[in-house]
Write a protein that holds these residues in place. Structure first.
Motif, PDB file in Angstrom:
ATOM      1  N   HIS A 195       0.859  -1.182   0.000  1.00  0.00           N
ATOM      2  CA  HIS A 195       0.000   0.000   0.000  1.00  0.00           C
ATOM      3  C   HIS A 195       0.903   1.242   0.000  1.00  0.00           C
ATOM      4  N   ALA A 196       0.417   2.327  -0.603  1.00  0.00           N
ATOM      5  CA  ALA A 196       1.267   3.509  -0.716  1.00  0.00           C
ATOM      6  C   ALA A 196       0.443   4.783  -0.706  1.00  0.00           C
ATOM      7  N   PHE A 197       1.043   5.850  -0.147  1.00  0.00           N
ATOM      8  CA  PHE A 197       0.416   7.178  -0.162  1.00  0.00           C
ATOM      9  C   PHE A 197       1.512   8.234  -0.133  1.00  0.00           C
ATOM     10  N   ILE A 198       1.144   9.454  -0.528  1.00  0.00           N
ATOM     11  CA  ILE A 198       2.006  10.621  -0.325  1.00  0.00           C
ATOM     12  C   ILE A 198       1.193  11.687   0.381  1.00  0.00           C
ATOM     13  N   TYR A 199       1.873  12.493   1.190  1.00  0.00           N
ATOM     14  CA  TYR A 199       1.236  13.642   1.831  1.00  0.00           C
ATOM     15  C   TYR A 199       2.093  14.867   1.539  1.00  0.00           C
ATOM     16  N   VAL A 200       1.468  15.930   1.035  1.00  0.00           N
ATOM     17  CA  VAL A 200       2.195  17.142   0.669  1.00  0.00           C
ATOM     18  C   VAL A 200       2.113  18.141   1.825  1.00  0.00           C
ATOM     19  N   LEU A 201       3.273  18.461   2.406  1.00  0.00           N
ATOM     20  CA  LEU A 201       3.307  19.433   3.497  1.00  0.00           C
ATOM     21  C   LEU A 201       3.243  20.855   2.963  1.00  0.00           C
ATOM     22  N   SER A 202       3.971  21.106   1.884  1.00  0.00           N
ATOM     23  CA  SER A 202       3.960  22.438   1.270  1.00  0.00           C
ATOM     24  C   SER A 202       4.292  22.291  -0.202  1.00  0.00           C
ATOM     25  N   GLY A 203       3.800  23.247  -0.999  1.00  0.00           N
ATOM     26  CA  GLY A 203       4.053  23.208  -2.428  1.00  0.00           C
ATOM     27  C   GLY A 203       2.957  22.484  -3.194  1.00  0.00           C
ATOM     28  N   THR A 204       3.277  22.067  -4.401  1.00  0.00           N
ATOM     29  CA  THR A 204       2.339  21.385  -5.294  1.00  0.00           C
ATOM     30  C   THR A 204       3.110  20.409  -6.169  1.00  0.00           C
ATOM     31  N   VAL A 205       2.560  19.218  -6.339  1.00  0.00           N
ATOM     32  CA  VAL A 205       3.206  18.248  -7.225  1.00  0.00           C
ATOM     33  C   VAL A 205       2.208  17.693  -8.230  1.00  0.00           C
ATOM     34  N   ASN A 206       2.738  17.265  -9.356  1.00  0.00           N
ATOM     35  CA  ASN A 206       1.981  16.448 -10.290  1.00  0.00           C
ATOM     36  C   ASN A 206       2.394  14.995 -10.092  1.00  0.00           C
ATOM     37  N   VAL A 207       1.396  14.125 -10.030  1.00  0.00           N
ATOM     38  CA  VAL A 207       1.660  12.695  -9.980  1.00  0.00           C
ATOM     39  C   VAL A 207       1.328  12.139 -11.354  1.00  0.00           C
ATOM     40  N   GLY A 208       2.332  11.566 -12.019  1.00  0.00           N
ATOM     41  CA  GLY A 208       2.106  11.145 -13.391  1.00  0.00           C
ATOM     42  C   GLY A 208       1.929  12.359 -14.282  1.00  0.00           C
ATOM     43  N   ASP A 209       1.033  12.245 -15.243  1.00  0.00           N
ATOM     44  CA  ASP A 209       0.865  13.308 -16.229  1.00  0.00           C
ATOM     45  C   ASP A 209      -0.251  14.295 -15.897  1.00  0.00           C
ATOM     46  N   THR A 210      -1.155  13.901 -14.993  1.00  0.00           N
ATOM     47  CA  THR A 210      -2.366  14.707 -14.860  1.00  0.00           C
ATOM     48  C   THR A 210      -2.721  15.124 -13.438  1.00  0.00           C
ATOM     49  N   GLU A 211      -2.569  14.229 -12.468  1.00  0.00           N
ATOM     50  CA  GLU A 211      -3.087  14.507 -11.126  1.00  0.00           C
ATOM     51  C   GLU A 211      -2.234  15.544 -10.400  1.00  0.00           C
ATOM     52  N   GLU A 212      -2.848  16.633  -9.963  1.00  0.00           N
ATOM     53  CA  GLU A 212      -2.154  17.684  -9.223  1.00  0.00           C
ATOM     54  C   GLU A 212      -2.539  17.597  -7.747  1.00  0.00           C
ATOM     55  N   ILE A 213      -1.519  17.552  -6.868  1.00  0.00           N
ATOM     56  CA  ILE A 213      -1.738  17.426  -5.432  1.00  0.00           C
ATOM     57  C   ILE A 213      -1.181  18.668  -4.751  1.00  0.00           C
ATOM     58  N   ASP A 214      -2.036  19.390  -4.046  1.00  0.00           N
ATOM     59  CA  ASP A 214      -1.625  20.606  -3.348  1.00  0.00           C
ATOM     60  C   ASP A 214      -1.267  20.311  -1.897  1.00  0.00           C
ATOM     61  N   ALA A 215      -0.750  21.333  -1.217  1.00  0.00           N
ATOM     62  CA  ALA A 215      -0.378  21.207   0.187  1.00  0.00           C
ATOM     63  C   ALA A 215      -1.579  20.810   1.038  1.00  0.00           C
ATOM     64  N   ASN A 216      -1.305  19.977   2.033  1.00  0.00           N
ATOM     65  CA  ASN A 216      -2.289  19.495   3.004  1.00  0.00           C
ATOM     66  C   ASN A 216      -3.270  18.479   2.420  1.00  0.00           C
ATOM     67  N   TYR A 217      -2.881  17.875   1.323  1.00  0.00           N
ATOM     68  CA  TYR A 217      -3.662  16.780   0.745  1.00  0.00           C
ATOM     69  C   TYR A 217      -2.852  15.489   0.807  1.00  0.00           C
ATOM     70  N   VAL A 218      -3.553  14.378   1.010  1.00  0.00           N
ATOM     71  CA  VAL A 218      -2.954  13.057   0.912  1.00  0.00           C
ATOM     72  C   VAL A 218      -3.485  12.385  -0.356  1.00  0.00           C
ATOM     73  N   ALA A 219      -2.594  11.744  -1.088  1.00  0.00           N
ATOM     74  CA  ALA A 219      -2.990  10.962  -2.259  1.00  0.00           C
ATOM     75  C   ALA A 219      -2.711   9.493  -1.965  1.00  0.00           C
ATOM     76  N   ALA A 227       5.526   8.586 -10.495  1.00  0.00           N
ATOM     77  CA  ALA A 227       6.418   9.685 -10.847  1.00  0.00           C
ATOM     78  C   ALA A 227       5.894  10.982 -10.239  1.00  0.00           C
ATOM     79  N   ILE A 228       6.810  11.757  -9.659  1.00  0.00           N
ATOM     80  CA  ILE A 228       6.472  13.034  -9.039  1.00  0.00           C
ATOM     81  C   ILE A 228       7.209  14.151  -9.755  1.00  0.00           C
ATOM     82  N   GLU A 229       6.486  15.229 -10.052  1.00  0.00           N
ATOM     83  CA  GLU A 229       7.115  16.446 -10.569  1.00  0.00           C
ATOM     84  C   GLU A 229       6.617  17.624  -9.759  1.00  0.00           C
ATOM     85  N   ALA A 230       7.531  18.437  -9.254  1.00  0.00           N
ATOM     86  CA  ALA A 230       7.158  19.583  -8.435  1.00  0.00           C
ATOM     87  C   ALA A 230       6.774  20.769  -9.310  1.00  0.00           C
TER      88      ALA A 230
END
Length: 294
Positions: free
Chosen positions: A203-227, A237-240
């Motif tokens: 099982h896997a997750f990411i939590y963004v403390l600050s900033g914004t990342v793209n996961v793969g080509d489309t999903e955008e995850i902002d600060a204070n969100y868990v994916a 793949a993560i891109e900041a």
């Protein structure tokens, strides 16, 4: 080529009150229960009050049994003391990992010099479930400073991933765990990229403390969100999109029954009742905070 995972859900970590402390709870929530073997994730970013002694700030003595409460420190520091005689301060970039086992009492206060180093504590506390066969082991406390934690840095210098436990790209973390658990922290500057390779069974997750990342080509995850990821690939793949700080957790599910109440996590209600009885009888030890901070 390994297939990247898709995202199961993206959830905002709402603020809750934990005994007077404002924290964000990424999970569990109405939208996501435990992410086996992970039970709970709290994110706190607080200014330590100046109107009370530092020795009275933070979280006072309290017990645990049956899991590992782990504190990842992003700003400030944490002074840990426990009923097994451990007494240690870990600062920014470090981790306090405790296998509570059969029972331990600990406190988590700011260090004595917190106001000299900015007066802010930013931490993640992650509860990692313990396999049933190890729940009554002797407690173990493992501190790790920033300098002790191995890391991977990309060739362009834009991404750094710290391997606290588990393994990533052949680099092994400093913390031994009771089941396969990877915990990483990462700082990725705008435009930086990193490919996380993880076992397909975890099982896997990411939590963004600050900033914004793209996961793969489309999903955008902002600060204070868990994916939270589906189990349909061997990495992601993560891109900041901005300078970003994030936490990554992956682990082999235990697939065991969970009974929990307050600070105890066991496998059935009888064991929970036994935990309360043992605590009340002093079997988890005593913590008296009368020694000066180191």
């Amino acid at each position: 080529m390994n297939k990247n995972r898709t995202i199961k859900s993206i959830i905002y970590a709402d603020k809750i009150d934990m005994g007077g402390f404002p924290v964000r709870q990424a999970f569990p929530s109405s939208k996501a229960e435990q992410i086996d073997p992970f039970l709970l994730l709290h994110h706190a970013n607080v200014k330590v009050p100046t109107h009370i002694p530092v020795s009275k700030a933070g979280v006072g003595p309290h017990p645990h049994r049956g899991f590992s409460p782990v504190t990842f420190i992003f700003k400030g520091g944490v002074h840990h003391r426990d009923s097994r005689g451990n007494d240690n301060v870990i600062y920014e970039g470090g981790t306090q990992w405790m296998n509570a086992g059969m029972g331990i009492i600990h406190s988590e206060r700011p260090p004595h010099n917190i106001h000299e180093i900015g007066g802010v504590q930013e931490i993640i506390q992650l509860w990692v479930n313990t396999p049933a066969k190890h729940k009554m082991d002797q407690p173990v406390y493992i501190p790790a400073s920033k300098e002790e934690i191995p890391f991977i840095e990309t060739a362009d210098g834009l991404a750094r991933v710290n391997i606290v436990s588990g393994e990533l790209d052949g680099v092994k973390g400093i913390i031994p765990t009771l089941s396969p658990v990877n915990t990483f922290t990462a700082d990725i500057k705008k435009g930086g990229k990193f490919q996380f390779r993880i076992p397909a069974s975890q099982h896997a997750f990411i939590y963004v403390l600050s900033g914004t990342v793209n996961v793969g080509d489309t999903e955008e995850i902002d600060a204070n969100y868990v994916a939270i990821f589906n189990e349909d690939g061997e990495g992601f793949a993560i891109e900041a999109k901005a300078d970003t700080c994030l936490f990554i957790g992956t682990g082999e599910p235990l697939n065991e029954p969970i009974a929990s109440h307050g600070p105890f996590v066991m496998n059935n209600q009888t064991q929970i009742m036994e935990a309360f009885k043992d605590y009340q009888m002093g079997k988890m030890g005593v913590l008296i905070e009368d020694a000066p901070n180191p």
